[in-house]
Scaffold this motif. Structure first.
Motif, PDB file in Angstrom:
ATOM      1  N   GLU A  16      73.131  31.603  14.592  1.00  0.00           N
ATOM      2  CA  GLU A  16      72.857  30.939  16.281  1.00  0.00           C
ATOM      3  C   GLU A  16      73.858  30.688  16.321  1.00  0.00           C
ATOM      4  O   GLU A  16      74.591  29.905  15.864  1.00  0.00           O
ATOM      5  N   GLN A  29      71.728  34.840  19.839  1.00  0.00           N
ATOM      6  CA  GLN A  29      72.018  35.222  18.331  1.00  0.00           C
ATOM      7  C   GLN A  29      73.065  36.168  17.522  1.00  0.00           C
ATOM      8  O   GLN A  29      73.002  37.269  18.164  1.00  0.00           O
ATOM      9  N   LYS A  84      65.359  41.642  14.559  1.00  0.00           N
ATOM     10  CA  LYS A  84      66.357  40.954  13.422  1.00  0.00           C
ATOM     11  C   LYS A  84      66.864  41.970  12.706  1.00  0.00           C
ATOM     12  O   LYS A  84      67.804  41.754  11.530  1.00  0.00           O
ATOM     13  N   ASP A 162      72.121  25.071   5.603  1.00  0.00           N
ATOM     14  CA  ASP A 162      73.023  25.732   7.052  1.00  0.00           C
ATOM     15  C   ASP A 162      73.105  27.353   6.485  1.00  0.00           C
ATOM     16  O   ASP A 162      72.860  28.378   6.845  1.00  0.00           O
ATOM     17  N   ALA A 165      69.964  28.630   5.104  1.00  0.00           N
ATOM     18  CA  ALA A 165      68.550  28.941   6.721  1.00  0.00           C
ATOM     19  C   ALA A 165      69.350  30.347   7.562  1.00  0.00           C
ATOM     20  O   ALA A 165      68.141  31.469   7.692  1.00  0.00           O
ATOM     21  N   ALA A 166      70.497  30.224   7.051  1.00  0.00           N
ATOM     22  CA  ALA A 166      71.090  31.828   8.230  1.00  0.00           C
ATOM     23  C   ALA A 166      70.393  32.935   7.021  1.00  0.00           C
ATOM     24  O   ALA A 166      70.492  33.929   7.994  1.00  0.00           O
ATOM     25  N   ILE A 168      67.824  33.569   5.613  1.00  0.00           N
ATOM     26  CA  ILE A 168      67.005  33.343   5.316  1.00  0.00           C
ATOM     27  C   ILE A 168      66.438  33.841   6.734  1.00  0.00           C
ATOM     28  O   ILE A 168      65.656  35.141   7.011  1.00  0.00           O
ATOM     29  N   ALA A 169      67.039  33.598   6.945  1.00  0.00           N
ATOM     30  CA  ALA A 169      67.254  34.033   9.088  1.00  0.00           C
ATOM     31  C   ALA A 169      67.529  35.736   9.500  1.00  0.00           C
ATOM     32  O   ALA A 169      66.856  36.598  10.188  1.00  0.00           O
ATOM     33  N   LEU A 170      68.389  35.816   8.076  1.00  0.00           N
ATOM     34  CA  LEU A 170      68.829  37.424   7.944  1.00  0.00           C
ATOM     35  C   LEU A 170      68.039  38.112   7.350  1.00  0.00           C
ATOM     36  O   LEU A 170      68.222  39.419   7.566  1.00  0.00           O
ATOM     37  N   GLN A 174      63.553  33.386   0.447  1.00  0.00           N
ATOM     38  CA  GLN A 174      64.491  32.484  -0.050  1.00  0.00           C
ATOM     39  C   GLN A 174      64.572  32.306  -1.795  1.00  0.00           C
ATOM     40  O   GLN A 174      66.099  31.491  -1.715  1.00  0.00           O
TER      41      GLN A 174
END
Length: 203
Positions: A16, A29, A84, A162, A165-166, A168-170, A174
């Motif tokens: 983001e 995003q 997503k 960072d 987290a990116a 996982i967001a994609l 994990q």
């Protein structure tokens, strides 16, 4: 509909970014391809955007090129593909690479993408083949993203966290993200460099 934003990069937290447009901050995003191509904090940025309206949220997605946005819009029309997943696909492949995969019926490449199993890959190959004809058969083949503009590492933030987290967001699990980040991360790398190498390592 918000179709384009022109402003200054106020903050970057993959995937983001925050763009300051005349004093108004827009949370956008981005695919990692576009995220890489944006300049550092304070740089001028132009993003072609697509607004997704839900009952609980208005989500703004941004792309450096009109071609990437056009493919995103076609992807979210495919059965079983939401914003997503479309963003994850475009984070792992350039527009040209995706078009070539579809034209060559390359299922093996598509199933490596996060959230894309065999059935989804089969649907993408069938549905996107027809949709890509609207663009012209050679419209996006070989299309490359702009040169990557890497932002300087911010000392206050852990680039590994960072990057994790990116990923996982994609859509990556994990455990998978942790393994690949540990594998590719080096002491002098910022989060964007780690994400870039991690995505390459998982394809």
């Amino acid at each position: 509909m918000i179709g384009r934003l022109t402003g200054l990069v106020a903050a970057k937290q993959p995937p983001e970014i925050l763009i300051d447009v005349a004093g108004v901050g827009y949370e956008v995003q981005c695919s990692m391809q576009s995220f890489y191509a944006l300049g550092e904090i304070g740089a001028k940025a132009v993003l072609h955007t697509h607004l997704v309206v839900r009952e609980d949220a208005h989500l703004l997605f941004g792309f450096v090129t009109k071609e990437e946005r056009a493919l995103f819009r076609q992807l979210i029309k495919a059965n079983g593909v939401g914003p997503k997943l479309a963003l994850a696909i475009l984070s792992n492949m350039t527009v040209g690479q995706f078009v070539q995969a579809v034209h060559h019926n390359d299922m093996s490449t598509l199933v490596k993408l996060p959230g894309v199993g065999k059935k989804t890959a089969e649907r993408l190959l069938v549905e996107m083949r027809d949709k890509l004809k609207d663009f012209g058969e050679q419209a996006f083949v070989g299309l490359a993203m702009p040169e990557l503009a890497m932002a300087p590492q911010e000392a206050a933030m852990d680039p590994k966290d960072d990057a994790l987290a990116a990923l996982i967001a994609l859509g990556y699990k994990q455990s998978q993200a942790e393994t690949v980040v540990k594998k590719v991360a080096k002491a002098d790398m910022n989060s964007e460099a780690i994400i870039r190498d991690a995505l390459k390592a998982m394809l």
